[in-house]
Design a protein around this motif. Structure first.
Motif, PDB file in Angstrom:
ATOM      1  N   ASP A  24      15.600   5.719  10.592  1.00 49.70           N
ATOM      2  CA  ASP A  24      16.185   4.654  11.407  1.00 49.70           C
ATOM      3  C   ASP A  24      17.144   3.832  10.540  1.00 49.70           C
ATOM      4  O   ASP A  24      16.758   3.285   9.510  1.00 49.70           O
ATOM      5  CB  ASP A  24      15.056   3.772  11.950  1.00 49.70           C
ATOM      6  N   GLY A  25      18.399   3.753  10.969  1.00 52.40           N
ATOM      7  CA  GLY A  25      19.413   3.039  10.207  1.00 52.40           C
ATOM      8  C   GLY A  25      19.373   1.539  10.336  1.00 52.40           C
ATOM      9  O   GLY A  25      20.181   0.845   9.696  1.00 52.40           O
ATOM     10  N   HIS A  26      18.451   1.006  11.139  1.00 53.93           N
ATOM     11  CA  HIS A  26      18.303  -0.448  11.300  1.00 53.93           C
ATOM     12  C   HIS A  26      16.878  -0.859  10.963  1.00 53.93           C
ATOM     13  O   HIS A  26      16.285  -1.683  11.653  1.00 53.93           O
ATOM     14  CB  HIS A  26      18.642  -0.882  12.729  1.00 53.93           C
ATOM     15  N   ALA A  27      16.327  -0.277   9.892  1.00 53.17           N
ATOM     16  CA  ALA A  27      14.908  -0.500   9.603  1.00 53.17           C
ATOM     17  C   ALA A  27      14.657  -0.518   8.095  1.00 53.17           C
ATOM     18  O   ALA A  27      15.534  -0.186   7.284  1.00 53.17           O
ATOM     19  CB  ALA A  27      14.048   0.581  10.258  1.00 53.17           C
ATOM     20  N   LEU A  28      13.429  -0.906   7.758  1.00 53.12           N
ATOM     21  CA  LEU A  28      12.962  -0.946   6.368  1.00 53.12           C
ATOM     22  C   LEU A  28      12.269   0.368   6.023  1.00 53.12           C
ATOM     23  O   LEU A  28      11.387   0.828   6.755  1.00 53.12           O
ATOM     24  CB  LEU A  28      11.987  -2.113   6.190  1.00 53.12           C
ATOM     25  N   HIS A  29      12.649   0.951   4.889  1.00 51.86           N
ATOM     26  CA  HIS A  29      12.019   2.163   4.370  1.00 51.86           C
ATOM     27  C   HIS A  29      11.626   1.903   2.919  1.00 51.86           C
ATOM     28  O   HIS A  29      12.424   1.355   2.151  1.00 51.86           O
ATOM     29  CB  HIS A  29      12.968   3.356   4.469  1.00 51.86           C
ATOM     30  N   GLU A  30      10.421   2.310   2.551  1.00 53.23           N
ATOM     31  CA  GLU A  30       9.920   2.069   1.196  1.00 53.23           C
ATOM     32  C   GLU A  30       9.797   3.373   0.419  1.00 53.23           C
ATOM     33  O   GLU A  30       9.446   4.404   0.983  1.00 53.23           O
ATOM     34  CB  GLU A  30       8.541   1.402   1.241  1.00 53.23           C
ATOM     35  N   VAL A  31      10.059   3.276  -0.882  1.00 58.72           N
ATOM     36  CA  VAL A  31       9.951   4.421  -1.779  1.00 58.72           C
ATOM     37  C   VAL A  31       9.233   3.974  -3.045  1.00 58.72           C
ATOM     38  O   VAL A  31       9.471   2.877  -3.551  1.00 58.72           O
ATOM     39  CB  VAL A  31      11.349   4.978  -2.142  1.00 58.72           C
ATOM     40  N   ALA A  32       8.355   4.830  -3.550  1.00 57.36           N
ATOM     41  CA  ALA A  32       7.682   4.569  -4.825  1.00 57.36           C
ATOM     42  C   ALA A  32       7.619   5.865  -5.615  1.00 57.36           C
ATOM     43  O   ALA A  32       7.584   6.964  -5.044  1.00 57.36           O
ATOM     44  CB  ALA A  32       6.277   4.017  -4.605  1.00 57.36           C
ATOM     45  N   ALA A  33       7.610   5.736  -6.931  1.00 57.02           N
ATOM     46  CA  ALA A  33       7.350   6.891  -7.785  1.00 57.02           C
ATOM     47  C   ALA A  33       5.877   7.255  -7.678  1.00 57.02           C
ATOM     48  O   ALA A  33       5.023   6.391  -7.462  1.00 57.02           O
ATOM     49  CB  ALA A  33       7.714   6.562  -9.229  1.00 57.02           C
ATOM     50  N   GLU A 116      14.679  -3.561  -5.666  1.00 54.08           N
ATOM     51  CA  GLU A 116      13.554  -3.111  -6.486  1.00 54.08           C
ATOM     52  C   GLU A 116      12.632  -4.294  -6.740  1.00 54.08           C
ATOM     53  O   GLU A 116      13.072  -5.317  -7.267  1.00 54.08           O
ATOM     54  CB  GLU A 116      14.053  -2.551  -7.815  1.00 54.08           C
ATOM     55  N   VAL A 117      11.360  -4.139  -6.367  1.00 50.41           N
ATOM     56  CA  VAL A 117      10.398  -5.225  -6.580  1.00 50.41           C
ATOM     57  C   VAL A 117       9.063  -4.647  -7.049  1.00 50.41           C
ATOM     58  O   VAL A 117       8.713  -3.512  -6.742  1.00 50.41           O
ATOM     59  CB  VAL A 117      10.162  -6.058  -5.297  1.00 50.41           C
ATOM     60  N   GLY A 118       8.325  -5.449  -7.788  1.00 51.99           N
ATOM     61  CA  GLY A 118       6.982  -5.083  -8.186  1.00 51.99           C
ATOM     62  C   GLY A 118       5.936  -5.672  -7.275  1.00 51.99           C
ATOM     63  O   GLY A 118       4.842  -5.127  -7.117  1.00 51.99           O
ATOM     64  N   ARG A 119       6.269  -6.799  -6.670  1.00 51.61           N
ATOM     65  CA  ARG A 119       5.305  -7.500  -5.819  1.00 51.61           C
ATOM     66  C   ARG A 119       6.002  -7.984  -4.557  1.00 51.61           C
ATOM     67  O   ARG A 119       7.084  -8.562  -4.608  1.00 51.61           O
ATOM     68  CB  ARG A 119       4.721  -8.689  -6.578  1.00 51.61           C
ATOM     69  N   ILE A 120       5.368  -7.755  -3.404  1.00 48.62           N
ATOM     70  CA  ILE A 120       5.914  -8.233  -2.136  1.00 48.62           C
ATOM     71  C   ILE A 120       4.762  -8.397  -1.146  1.00 48.62           C
ATOM     72  O   ILE A 120       3.841  -7.579  -1.111  1.00 48.62           O
ATOM     73  CB  ILE A 120       6.983  -7.263  -1.585  1.00 48.62           C
ATOM     74  N   SER A 121       4.826  -9.441  -0.357  1.00 48.73           N
ATOM     75  CA  SER A 121       3.773  -9.702   0.632  1.00 48.73           C
ATOM     76  C   SER A 121       4.085  -8.986   1.941  1.00 48.73           C
ATOM     77  O   SER A 121       5.220  -8.561   2.200  1.00 48.73           O
ATOM     78  CB  SER A 121       3.652 -11.201   0.888  1.00 48.73           C
ATOM     79  N   MET A 122       3.058  -8.876   2.785  1.00 56.54           N
ATOM     80  CA  MET A 122       3.246  -8.300   4.115  1.00 56.54           C
ATOM     81  C   MET A 122       4.262  -9.120   4.905  1.00 56.54           C
ATOM     82  O   MET A 122       5.117  -8.577   5.618  1.00 56.54           O
ATOM     83  CB  MET A 122       1.903  -8.258   4.837  1.00 56.54           C
ATOM     84  N   CYS A 151      -1.323   2.539  -7.053  1.00 52.15           N
ATOM     85  CA  CYS A 151      -0.032   2.922  -6.481  1.00 52.15           C
ATOM     86  C   CYS A 151       0.529   1.765  -5.659  1.00 52.15           C
ATOM     87  O   CYS A 151      -0.201   1.148  -4.871  1.00 52.15           O
ATOM     88  CB  CYS A 151      -0.207   4.153  -5.597  1.00 52.15           C
ATOM     89  N   PRO A 152       1.812   1.460  -5.790  1.00 53.32           N
ATOM     90  CA  PRO A 152       2.405   0.360  -5.020  1.00 53.32           C
ATOM     91  C   PRO A 152       2.259   0.528  -3.517  1.00 53.32           C
ATOM     92  O   PRO A 152       2.209  -0.464  -2.778  1.00 53.32           O
ATOM     93  CB  PRO A 152       3.883   0.392  -5.437  1.00 53.32           C
ATOM     94  N   LEU A 153       2.179   1.775  -3.037  1.00 56.81           N
ATOM     95  CA  LEU A 153       2.091   2.006  -1.603  1.00 56.81           C
ATOM     96  C   LEU A 153       0.680   1.816  -1.067  1.00 56.81           C
ATOM     97  O   LEU A 153       0.434   2.003   0.125  1.00 56.81           O
ATOM     98  CB  LEU A 153       2.600   3.410  -1.260  1.00 56.81           C
ATOM     99  N   SER A 154      -0.263   1.442  -1.928  1.00 59.13           N
ATOM    100  CA  SER A 154      -1.610   1.133  -1.450  1.00 59.13           C
ATOM    101  C   SER A 154      -1.666  -0.237  -0.793  1.00 59.13           C
ATOM    102  O   SER A 154      -2.619  -0.570  -0.090  1.00 59.13           O
ATOM    103  CB  SER A 154      -2.607   1.187  -2.606  1.00 59.13           C
ATOM    104  N   GLU A 155      -0.639  -1.051  -0.992  1.00 57.62           N
ATOM    105  CA  GLU A 155      -0.569  -2.383  -0.396  1.00 57.62           C
ATOM    106  C   GLU A 155       0.029  -2.285   1.002  1.00 57.62           C
ATOM    107  O   GLU A 155       0.883  -1.443   1.263  1.00 57.62           O
ATOM    108  CB  GLU A 155       0.257  -3.309  -1.280  1.00 57.62           C
ATOM    109  N   PRO A 156      -0.382  -3.151   1.937  1.00 55.56           N
ATOM    110  CA  PRO A 156       0.130  -3.079   3.320  1.00 55.56           C
ATOM    111  C   PRO A 156       1.606  -3.437   3.407  1.00 55.56           C
ATOM    112  O   PRO A 156       2.143  -4.154   2.567  1.00 55.56           O
ATOM    113  CB  PRO A 156      -0.738  -4.100   4.067  1.00 55.56           C
ATOM    114  N   SER A 157       2.257  -2.907   4.436  1.00 56.11           N
ATOM    115  CA  SER A 157       3.693  -3.121   4.597  1.00 56.11           C
ATOM    116  C   SER A 157       4.087  -2.905   6.046  1.00 56.11           C
ATOM    117  O   SER A 157       3.425  -2.170   6.789  1.00 56.11           O
ATOM    118  CB  SER A 157       4.472  -2.155   3.702  1.00 56.11           C
ATOM    119  N   SER A 158       5.207  -3.507   6.443  1.00 63.44           N
ATOM    120  CA  SER A 158       5.769  -3.305   7.782  1.00 63.44           C
ATOM    121  C   SER A 158       6.835  -2.217   7.802  1.00 63.44           C
ATOM    122  O   SER A 158       7.521  -2.037   8.819  1.00 63.44           O
ATOM    123  CB  SER A 158       6.390  -4.610   8.290  1.00 63.44           C
ATOM    124  N   ALA A 159       6.991  -1.499   6.713  1.00 63.53           N
ATOM    125  CA  ALA A 159       8.043  -0.482   6.628  1.00 63.53           C
ATOM    126  C   ALA A 159       7.868   0.584   7.701  1.00 63.53           C
ATOM    127  O   ALA A 159       6.756   0.969   8.052  1.00 63.53           O
ATOM    128  CB  ALA A 159       8.039   0.161   5.245  1.00 63.53           C
TER     129      ALA A 159
END
Length: 230
Positions: A24-33, A116-122, A151-159
């Motif tokens: 989706d070109g109007h949305a948030l997408h998350e990536v982690a190593a 690029e961030v290390g910490r972000i809230s829901m 893993c950073p993706l273990s935290e909740p997100s609205s992505a």
């Protein structure tokens, strides 16, 4: 809220499994190593660069916001993201990076925003999702490792989608040389769809991924066999 136009990968094994048949070109997408290892970190960075390059192909500039400037411009260029289309912004802390990203999204003038961030809230991910929708701009968030065991993706997100990228061995060549890099591309979560994982060849100079050559040959052979049977 309706989504925007989708960016297809051009690989059926990915697009057919995505709820929007693309990103989706109007949305948030998350990536982690997949790990803190430098090889995985570099693979995730180039995966993001390829996506940003393809999103911005017709729309122009990509804003890339960081707290530490460790990007290698020639490497990004090899993944399709030319320095001519990049606007780098360096902040002191994650909150400032997120503010820069949100401002860039809401301007509606950018081809894509990478942060690029290390910490972000829901709550902060919700704000980015809303800003991406309102600014009609894709938001690509690189979740950096903070703790080796988490893993950073273990935290909740609205992505809308969450991706984990791992570097794997390239295909050996029949002569001396280095084969095209390969990544394990894992979709950890997607809205209205299922997770999956594929091994793919890394981005080329247009930002496109590819199926490993043997898999392409097998698919072509299967298609020919099916055509003969018909």
């Amino acid at each position: 809220m309706s989504g925007g136009p989708s960016l297809a990968f051009g690989i059926d094994r990915i697009d057919d499994r995505l709820a929007d048949h693309g990103l989706d070109g109007h949305a948030l997408h998350e990536v982690a190593a997949a790990s803190p290892a430098l090889s995985d970190d570099a693979a995730a960075t180039l995966f993001l660069a390829g996506l940003a390059a393809r999103f911005a192909a017709a729309a122009g500039t990509v804003l890339w916001a960081v707290t530490r400037f460790d990007l290698y411009a020639p490497g990004l260029d090899q993944a399709g993201l030319s320095p001519d289309h990049l606007l780098f912004s360096e902040a002191r802390e994650d909150n400032e990076v997120l503010a820069l990203a949100e401002d860039g999204l809401r301007s509606g003038t950018l081809g894509a925003v990478v942060a690029e961030v290390g910490r972000i809230s829901m709550t902060a991910t919700r704000r980015l999702q809303l800003a991406a929708a309102e600014g009609r701009t894709p938001m690509l968030l690189f979740r950096r490792w903070r703790r080796r065991a988490l893993c950073p993706l273990s935290e909740p997100s609205s992505a809308t989608t969450r991706w984990r990228i791992r570097s794997v061995a390239s295909q050996p060549l029949g002569h001396a040389g280095i084969g095209r890099p390969r990544w394990e591309v894992e979709l950890v979560r997607q809205r209205n769809g299922n997770p999956f994982s594929l091994t793919l060849e890394a981005c080329d100079d247009t930002g496109r991924l590819a199926l490993p050559a043997p898999a392409r040959h097998r698919a072509a052979g299967a298609d020919r066999a099916a055509a003969r049977a018909a």
